[in-house]
Design an enzyme around this catalytic site. Structure first.
Site, short mmCIF file in Angstrom:
data_model
loop_
_atom_site.label_atom_id
_atom_site.label_comp_id
_atom_site.label_asym_id
_atom_site.label_seq_id
_atom_site.Cartn_x
_atom_site.Cartn_y
_atom_site.Cartn_z
N VAL A 79 60.11 4.85 46.99
CA VAL A 79 61.29 5.47 46.36
C VAL A 79 61.76 5.41 48.25
O VAL A 79 63.18 5.40 48.68
CB VAL A 79 60.06 6.78 47.14
CG1 VAL A 79 61.33 7.90 47.30
CG2 VAL A 79 59.63 6.89 46.15
N GLY A 80 61.47 5.25 49.82
CA GLY A 80 61.34 5.31 50.54
C GLY A 80 62.84 3.39 50.83
O GLY A 80 62.32 3.08 50.43
N GLY A 159 63.67 17.89 48.54
CA GLY A 159 64.29 16.47 47.54
C GLY A 159 63.15 16.96 45.72
O GLY A 159 62.02 17.90 45.80
N ARG A 160 62.95 15.77 45.09
CA ARG A 160 62.24 15.55 43.92
C ARG A 160 60.63 16.21 44.47
O ARG A 160 60.36 17.12 43.71
CB ARG A 160 62.16 13.93 43.46
CG ARG A 160 63.92 14.14 43.05
CD ARG A 160 63.26 12.82 41.88
NE ARG A 160 64.50 12.21 41.32
CZ ARG A 160 65.44 11.73 42.21
NH1 ARG A 160 65.47 11.42 43.41
NH2 ARG A 160 66.51 10.82 42.02
N ILE A 161 60.49 14.98 45.25
CA ILE A 161 59.12 15.60 45.84
C ILE A 161 58.82 16.81 46.52
O ILE A 161 57.83 17.38 46.03
CB ILE A 161 57.99 14.66 46.96
CG1 ILE A 161 58.63 12.96 46.07
CG2 ILE A 161 57.06 14.86 47.20
CD1 ILE A 161 59.08 11.66 47.37
N ARG A 242 57.82 9.94 55.96
CA ARG A 242 57.39 8.45 56.81
C ARG A 242 57.23 8.90 58.38
O ARG A 242 57.83 9.98 58.90
CB ARG A 242 59.33 7.92 57.10
CG ARG A 242 59.71 6.65 55.61
CD ARG A 242 58.90 5.64 55.10
NE ARG A 242 59.29 5.23 54.07
CZ ARG A 242 58.28 5.30 53.21
NH1 ARG A 242 57.75 5.33 53.05
NH2 ARG A 242 59.19 4.48 51.99
N ASP A 266 49.83 10.78 56.47
CA ASP A 266 49.77 9.89 55.64
C ASP A 266 50.25 8.58 55.77
O ASP A 266 50.71 7.39 55.74
CB ASP A 266 50.51 9.69 54.17
CG ASP A 266 50.07 8.56 53.13
OD1 ASP A 266 48.99 8.40 52.91
OD2 ASP A 266 50.96 8.80 52.26
N GLU A 271 52.13 0.99 61.20
CA GLU A 271 51.81 1.46 59.93
C GLU A 271 51.11 -0.58 59.66
O GLU A 271 52.41 -0.95 60.38
CB GLU A 271 52.11 2.01 58.95
CG GLU A 271 52.67 2.91 58.71
CD GLU A 271 52.92 3.77 57.95
OE1 GLU A 271 53.53 3.00 56.35
OE2 GLU A 271 53.60 4.45 57.88
N HIS A 290 48.95 5.59 54.35
CA HIS A 290 49.42 5.76 53.16
C HIS A 290 49.75 5.27 51.50
O HIS A 290 49.62 3.76 51.33
CB HIS A 290 50.78 4.07 53.84
CG HIS A 290 52.36 4.61 53.75
ND1 HIS A 290 53.27 4.33 53.61
CD2 HIS A 290 52.56 4.74 52.39
CE1 HIS A 290 54.82 4.57 53.49
NE2 HIS A 290 54.34 4.91 52.11
N GLY A 292 50.06 7.11 49.68
CA GLY A 292 50.88 8.73 48.60
C GLY A 292 50.70 8.53 46.91
O GLY A 292 50.38 9.34 46.07
N SER A 293 50.71 7.19 47.10
CA SER A 293 51.46 6.54 45.62
C SER A 293 50.24 5.87 45.33
O SER A 293 50.50 5.37 44.49
CB SER A 293 52.74 6.24 45.40
OG SER A 293 52.87 5.07 46.50
#
Ligand code: DGY
Length: 326
Positions: A79-80, A159-161, A242, A266, A271, A290, A292-293
Protein backbone atom coordinates in the site's frame (compact mmCIF):
# COMPACT_ATOMS: atom_id res chain seq x y z
CA UNK A 1 6.39 -9.94 -31.84
CA UNK A 2 8.56 -9.97 -28.72
CA UNK A 3 6.88 -9.90 -25.34
CA UNK A 4 7.26 -6.96 -22.96
CA UNK A 5 9.95 -7.40 -20.35
CA UNK A 6 9.27 -7.28 -16.62
CA UNK A 7 11.74 -7.34 -13.75
CA UNK A 8 10.55 -8.71 -10.39
CA UNK A 9 12.76 -7.86 -7.42
CA UNK A 10 12.14 -11.02 -5.34
CA UNK A 11 11.53 -14.70 -6.02
CA UNK A 12 9.27 -15.31 -3.02
CA UNK A 13 6.41 -13.18 -4.31
CA UNK A 14 3.23 -15.35 -4.27
CA UNK A 15 3.29 -17.48 -7.41
CA UNK A 16 -0.16 -16.36 -8.56
CA UNK A 17 1.26 -12.91 -9.31
CA UNK A 18 4.24 -14.27 -11.23
CA UNK A 19 2.05 -16.70 -13.19
CA UNK A 20 -0.19 -13.85 -14.31
CA UNK A 21 2.78 -11.88 -15.58
CA UNK A 22 4.24 -14.91 -17.34
CA UNK A 23 1.12 -15.34 -19.46
CA UNK A 24 1.96 -12.18 -21.39
CA UNK A 25 5.49 -11.09 -20.54
CA UNK A 26 9.11 -12.16 -20.37
CA UNK A 27 9.71 -12.18 -16.66
CA UNK A 28 13.13 -11.92 -15.05
CA UNK A 29 13.21 -12.46 -11.30
CA UNK A 30 15.97 -11.66 -8.82
CA UNK A 31 16.98 -15.03 -7.44
CA UNK A 32 17.49 -14.46 -3.69
CA UNK A 33 14.62 -14.33 -1.16
CA UNK A 34 15.87 -11.14 0.43
CA UNK A 35 15.66 -7.42 -0.33
CA UNK A 36 17.50 -6.97 -3.60
CA UNK A 37 20.93 -5.33 -3.31
CA UNK A 38 21.24 -2.03 -5.09
CA UNK A 39 23.64 -3.25 -7.79
CA UNK A 40 21.40 -6.20 -8.66
CA UNK A 41 18.40 -3.86 -8.92
CA UNK A 42 20.28 -1.47 -11.19
CA UNK A 43 21.41 -4.37 -13.38
CA UNK A 44 18.11 -6.24 -13.39
CA UNK A 45 15.93 -3.29 -14.37
CA UNK A 46 17.98 -2.47 -17.49
CA UNK A 47 15.91 -2.57 -20.66
CA UNK A 48 12.69 -3.57 -18.87
CA UNK A 49 9.24 -2.23 -19.70
CA UNK A 50 7.91 -2.82 -16.21
CA UNK A 51 9.26 -3.07 -12.69
CA UNK A 52 7.52 -5.16 -10.04
CA UNK A 53 8.93 -4.09 -6.67
CA UNK A 54 8.42 -4.30 -2.92
CA UNK A 55 8.48 -1.71 -0.15
CA UNK A 56 12.06 -2.70 0.64
CA UNK A 57 13.30 -1.42 -2.73
CA UNK A 58 14.27 2.22 -3.08
CA UNK A 59 13.14 3.27 -6.53
CA UNK A 60 14.73 6.57 -7.44
CA UNK A 61 16.14 8.49 -10.38
CA UNK A 62 19.18 6.20 -10.65
CA UNK A 63 17.00 3.13 -10.97
CA UNK A 64 14.88 4.83 -13.63
CA UNK A 65 18.00 5.98 -15.49
CA UNK A 66 19.35 2.44 -15.38
CA UNK A 67 16.06 1.06 -16.70
CA UNK A 68 16.00 3.34 -19.74
CA UNK A 69 13.28 5.38 -21.43
CA UNK A 70 11.13 2.36 -22.34
CA UNK A 71 10.17 1.81 -18.65
CA UNK A 72 6.42 2.38 -18.59
CA UNK A 73 5.18 1.14 -15.25
CA UNK A 74 6.30 0.51 -11.69
CA UNK A 75 4.02 -1.64 -9.55
CA UNK A 76 4.75 -2.01 -5.86
CA UNK A 77 3.31 -4.94 -3.96
CA UNK A 78 2.41 -2.70 -1.01
CA UNK A 79 0.00 0.00 0.00
CA UNK A 80 2.80 2.37 0.99
CA UNK A 81 4.73 3.96 -1.86
CA UNK A 82 7.12 6.24 0.03
CA UNK A 83 10.02 4.14 -1.31
CA UNK A 84 9.30 5.36 -4.86
CA UNK A 85 10.25 8.82 -6.13
CA UNK A 86 6.81 9.74 -7.42
CA UNK A 87 7.82 13.18 -8.69
CA UNK A 88 10.50 11.61 -10.85
CA UNK A 89 7.99 9.06 -12.19
CA UNK A 90 5.59 11.85 -13.02
CA UNK A 91 8.28 13.81 -14.85
CA UNK A 92 9.11 10.71 -16.91
CA UNK A 93 5.51 9.70 -17.47
CA UNK A 94 6.00 6.37 -15.73
CA UNK A 95 2.77 4.93 -14.34
CA UNK A 96 2.92 3.87 -10.67
CA UNK A 97 0.54 1.58 -8.81
CA UNK A 98 0.20 0.25 -5.28
CA UNK A 99 -2.09 -2.38 -3.75
CA UNK A 100 -4.77 -0.64 -1.71
CA UNK A 101 -7.92 -2.29 -0.32
CA UNK A 102 -6.80 -5.91 -0.52
CA UNK A 103 -4.86 -5.77 2.76
CA UNK A 104 -7.12 -3.30 4.57
CA UNK A 105 -8.86 -5.92 6.71
CA UNK A 106 -5.58 -7.57 7.71
CA UNK A 107 -3.92 -4.31 8.74
CA UNK A 108 -7.04 -3.06 10.54
CA UNK A 109 -7.30 -6.32 12.52
CA UNK A 110 -3.67 -6.12 13.52
CA UNK A 111 -4.08 -2.49 14.57
CA UNK A 112 -7.00 -3.34 16.83
CA UNK A 113 -5.00 -6.28 18.19
CA UNK A 114 -2.16 -3.94 19.14
CA UNK A 115 -4.57 -1.50 20.79
CA UNK A 116 -5.93 -4.29 22.97
CA UNK A 117 -2.58 -5.97 23.62
CA UNK A 118 -1.00 -2.69 24.75
CA UNK A 119 -4.07 -1.30 26.51
CA UNK A 120 -4.79 -4.49 28.46
CA UNK A 121 -1.11 -5.38 29.03
CA UNK A 122 -1.44 -8.78 27.41
CA UNK A 123 2.30 -9.28 26.84
CA UNK A 124 3.11 -8.38 30.48
CA UNK A 125 0.41 -10.76 31.62
CA UNK A 126 1.55 -13.63 29.40
CA UNK A 127 5.18 -13.13 30.40
CA UNK A 128 4.32 -12.94 34.11
CA UNK A 129 3.82 -16.69 34.36
CA UNK A 130 6.93 -17.57 32.33
CA UNK A 131 9.00 -15.16 34.44
CA UNK A 132 7.72 -16.60 37.72
CA UNK A 133 5.97 -13.36 38.68
CA UNK A 134 2.56 -14.90 39.42
CA UNK A 135 2.87 -15.02 43.21
CA UNK A 136 -0.70 -14.59 44.48
CA UNK A 137 -3.63 -16.18 42.70
CA UNK A 138 -5.34 -12.82 42.18
CA UNK A 139 -4.54 -9.26 43.23
CA UNK A 140 -6.83 -6.25 43.02
CA UNK A 141 -4.60 -4.01 40.91
CA UNK A 142 -2.00 -6.37 39.48
CA UNK A 143 -1.55 -6.05 35.69
CA UNK A 144 -4.47 -3.67 35.35
CA UNK A 145 -4.63 -1.85 32.06
CA UNK A 146 -7.29 -0.07 30.11
CA UNK A 147 -9.56 -1.49 27.42
CA UNK A 148 -11.45 0.14 24.61
CA UNK A 149 -14.89 0.44 26.21
CA UNK A 150 -15.71 4.09 27.00
CA UNK A 151 -12.38 5.28 25.67
CA UNK A 152 -11.63 8.09 23.23
CA UNK A 153 -9.75 6.94 20.16
CA UNK A 154 -7.74 9.37 18.04
CA UNK A 155 -7.01 8.22 14.49
CA UNK A 156 -4.41 10.21 12.58
CA UNK A 157 -4.91 9.49 8.88
CA UNK A 158 -8.51 8.51 8.19
CA UNK A 159 -7.99 6.69 4.90
CA UNK A 160 -9.31 3.26 4.05
CA UNK A 161 -7.40 1.53 6.84
CA UNK A 162 -8.26 4.22 9.40
CA UNK A 163 -11.92 3.76 8.55
CA UNK A 164 -11.62 -0.03 8.77
CA UNK A 165 -10.04 0.34 12.22
CA UNK A 166 -12.87 2.62 13.31
CA UNK A 167 -15.53 0.20 12.03
CA UNK A 168 -13.99 -2.54 14.16
CA UNK A 169 -13.71 -0.32 17.25
CA UNK A 170 -17.33 0.83 17.38
CA UNK A 171 -18.72 -2.51 18.61
CA UNK A 172 -16.35 -2.30 21.59
CA UNK A 173 -18.44 0.61 22.88
CA UNK A 174 -15.81 3.32 22.52
CA UNK A 175 -16.94 6.73 23.73
CA UNK A 176 -15.69 8.82 20.82
CA UNK A 177 -13.59 8.56 17.70
CA UNK A 178 -11.64 11.69 16.83
CA UNK A 179 -9.66 12.00 13.64
CA UNK A 180 -7.09 14.26 12.09
CA UNK A 181 -6.28 14.18 8.39
CA UNK A 182 -4.85 16.67 5.93
CA UNK A 183 -7.94 16.05 3.82
CA UNK A 184 -11.25 16.51 5.55
CA UNK A 185 -14.13 16.18 6.07
CA UNK A 186 -14.01 12.45 5.35
CA UNK A 187 -17.64 11.57 4.86
CA UNK A 188 -17.59 7.77 5.40
CA UNK A 189 -15.82 8.28 8.73
CA UNK A 190 -18.12 11.11 9.80
CA UNK A 191 -21.13 9.01 8.82
CA UNK A 192 -19.88 6.42 11.33
CA UNK A 193 -19.65 9.19 13.97
CA UNK A 194 -16.00 10.27 13.76
CA UNK A 195 -15.34 13.88 14.65
CA UNK A 196 -12.61 15.93 12.95
CA UNK A 197 -10.35 17.85 15.35
CA UNK A 198 -6.99 19.57 15.06
CA UNK A 199 -3.93 17.41 15.74
CA UNK A 200 -3.19 18.95 19.17
CA UNK A 201 -6.75 18.45 20.36
CA UNK A 202 -6.70 14.83 19.24
CA UNK A 203 -3.49 14.26 21.21
CA UNK A 204 -4.89 15.89 24.34
CA UNK A 205 -8.25 14.10 24.29
CA UNK A 206 -7.41 10.56 23.23
CA UNK A 207 -6.86 7.51 25.40
CA UNK A 208 -5.54 5.66 22.36
CA UNK A 209 -3.69 7.46 19.55
CA UNK A 210 -3.38 5.52 16.31
CA UNK A 211 -1.02 6.53 13.49
CA UNK A 212 -2.56 5.46 10.19
CA UNK A 213 -1.11 8.09 7.86
CA UNK A 214 1.13 7.74 4.80
CA UNK A 215 4.72 8.80 5.23
CA UNK A 216 5.18 12.13 3.42
CA UNK A 217 6.93 15.46 3.92
CA UNK A 218 3.97 16.56 6.04
CA UNK A 219 3.84 13.48 8.26
CA UNK A 220 7.57 12.78 8.72
CA UNK A 221 8.26 12.60 12.48
CA UNK A 222 4.82 14.04 13.21
CA UNK A 223 4.88 12.05 16.44
CA UNK A 224 7.75 13.77 18.21
CA UNK A 225 8.58 15.03 21.71
CA UNK A 226 6.06 17.85 21.42
CA UNK A 227 3.30 15.47 20.33
CA UNK A 228 4.05 12.93 23.08
CA UNK A 229 4.10 15.69 25.70
CA UNK A 230 0.58 16.68 24.64
CA UNK A 231 -0.80 13.16 25.10
CA UNK A 232 -2.32 11.92 28.36
CA UNK A 233 0.17 10.15 30.64
CA UNK A 234 -2.18 7.16 30.42
CA UNK A 235 -2.28 7.22 26.61
CA UNK A 236 -1.45 4.23 24.42
CA UNK A 237 0.19 4.97 21.07
CA UNK A 238 -0.01 2.52 18.16
CA UNK A 239 1.68 2.80 14.77
CA UNK A 240 0.97 0.39 11.90
CA UNK A 241 1.68 2.83 9.05
CA UNK A 242 5.36 3.71 8.54
CA UNK A 243 8.19 4.04 11.04
CA UNK A 244 9.16 7.44 9.62
CA UNK A 245 6.08 9.17 11.05
CA UNK A 246 7.58 8.74 14.53
CA UNK A 247 10.65 10.42 16.02
CA UNK A 248 11.85 7.24 17.71
CA UNK A 249 14.27 8.79 20.20
CA UNK A 250 11.43 10.98 21.39
CA UNK A 251 9.12 7.98 21.67
CA UNK A 252 11.77 6.16 23.70
CA UNK A 253 12.03 9.11 26.12
CA UNK A 254 8.26 9.46 26.37
CA UNK A 255 7.86 5.79 27.27
CA UNK A 256 10.80 5.74 29.62
CA UNK A 257 9.72 8.87 31.47
CA UNK A 258 6.04 8.02 31.69
CA UNK A 259 4.88 10.80 29.35
CA UNK A 260 2.66 8.11 27.84
CA UNK A 261 1.78 4.69 29.20
CA UNK A 262 2.53 2.28 26.39
CA UNK A 263 3.13 1.87 22.68
CA UNK A 264 2.67 -0.78 20.03
CA UNK A 265 4.65 -0.58 16.80
CA UNK A 266 4.41 -2.76 13.73
CA UNK A 267 6.71 -0.43 11.80
CA UNK A 268 9.93 1.24 12.85
CA UNK A 269 13.31 2.52 11.71
CA UNK A 270 15.36 0.64 10.81
CA UNK A 271 13.64 -2.53 9.69
CA UNK A 272 14.77 -5.02 10.81
CA UNK A 273 15.24 -3.37 14.21
CA UNK A 274 18.45 -4.69 15.80
CA UNK A 275 17.78 -7.02 18.71
CA UNK A 276 19.77 -4.75 21.06
CA UNK A 277 18.09 -1.50 19.96
CA UNK A 278 17.14 0.66 22.96
CA UNK A 279 13.42 0.37 22.16
CA UNK A 280 13.64 -3.37 22.90
CA UNK A 281 14.72 -2.61 26.47
CA UNK A 282 11.46 -0.87 27.40
CA UNK A 283 8.88 -2.87 29.33
CA UNK A 284 5.97 -0.81 28.02
CA UNK A 285 6.34 -1.34 24.28
CA UNK A 286 5.19 -4.13 22.00
CA UNK A 287 7.26 -4.44 18.82
CA UNK A 288 6.14 -6.47 15.82
CA UNK A 289 8.22 -7.09 12.68
CA UNK A 290 6.02 -5.32 10.07
CA UNK A 291 3.34 -8.01 9.89
CA UNK A 292 0.27 -5.81 9.38
CA UNK A 293 -0.77 -7.58 6.17
CA UNK A 294 0.89 -10.91 6.96
CA UNK A 295 -1.93 -13.22 5.97
CA UNK A 296 -1.36 -15.51 3.03
CA UNK A 297 -4.65 -14.62 1.36
CA UNK A 298 -3.90 -10.90 1.59
CA UNK A 299 -0.39 -11.34 0.22
CA UNK A 300 -1.73 -13.36 -2.74
CA UNK A 301 -4.23 -10.59 -3.49
CA UNK A 302 -1.46 -8.00 -3.26
CA UNK A 303 0.75 -10.02 -5.59
CA UNK A 304 -1.94 -10.47 -8.24
CA UNK A 305 -3.10 -6.86 -8.04
CA UNK A 306 0.45 -5.63 -8.66
CA UNK A 307 0.67 -7.95 -11.68
CA UNK A 308 -2.69 -6.79 -13.02
CA UNK A 309 -1.53 -3.18 -12.88
CA UNK A 310 1.52 -4.01 -14.98
CA UNK A 311 -0.49 -6.00 -17.51
CA UNK A 312 -3.03 -3.22 -17.84
CA UNK A 313 -0.45 -0.58 -18.68
CA UNK A 314 1.46 -2.88 -21.03
CA UNK A 315 -1.86 -3.46 -22.77
CA UNK A 316 -2.31 0.28 -23.29
CA UNK A 317 -4.95 0.59 -20.58
CA UNK A 318 -4.99 2.66 -17.37
CA UNK A 319 -3.67 1.36 -14.07
CA UNK A 320 -6.15 -0.56 -11.92
CA UNK A 321 -4.97 1.12 -8.70
CA UNK A 322 -2.82 4.15 -9.46
CA UNK A 323 -1.03 5.96 -6.66
CA UNK A 324 -2.09 9.59 -6.36
CA UNK A 325 0.29 11.70 -8.43
CA UNK A 326 1.38 15.08 -7.02
C1 DGY B 1 2.04 -2.01 2.89
O1 DGY B 1 1.32 -2.67 2.13
O2 DGY B 1 2.48 -0.90 2.62
C2 DGY B 1 2.37 -2.64 4.20
O3 DGY B 1 3.17 -1.84 4.99
C3 DGY B 1 2.98 -3.99 3.98
O4 DGY B 1 2.14 -4.92 4.43
Amino acid sequence: MSKPKVFVTRPDVPQAGIDLLKEKCDVEIYDQPMPIPRDALIKGVQGKDALYCLLTDKIDKDVMDAAGPQLKVIATMSVGFDHIDINECKARNIAVSNTPDVSTDSVAELTVTLLLVCGRRIMDSANAIKNGEWIYSWSPLWLCGRGLTNSTIGIVGMGRIGQAVMKRLLPFGVKKVLYYDLFHPIKPAEDMGAQYVEFEELLKESDFVVAMCNLSEQTKELFNAKAFSQMKPTAVFVNTSRGGVVQQDDLYEALKNGKIRAAGLDVMIPEPLPRDHKLTTLPNIVLLPHVGSAEEAARIEMATLAAKNILSVLDGKPLVTPVPMP
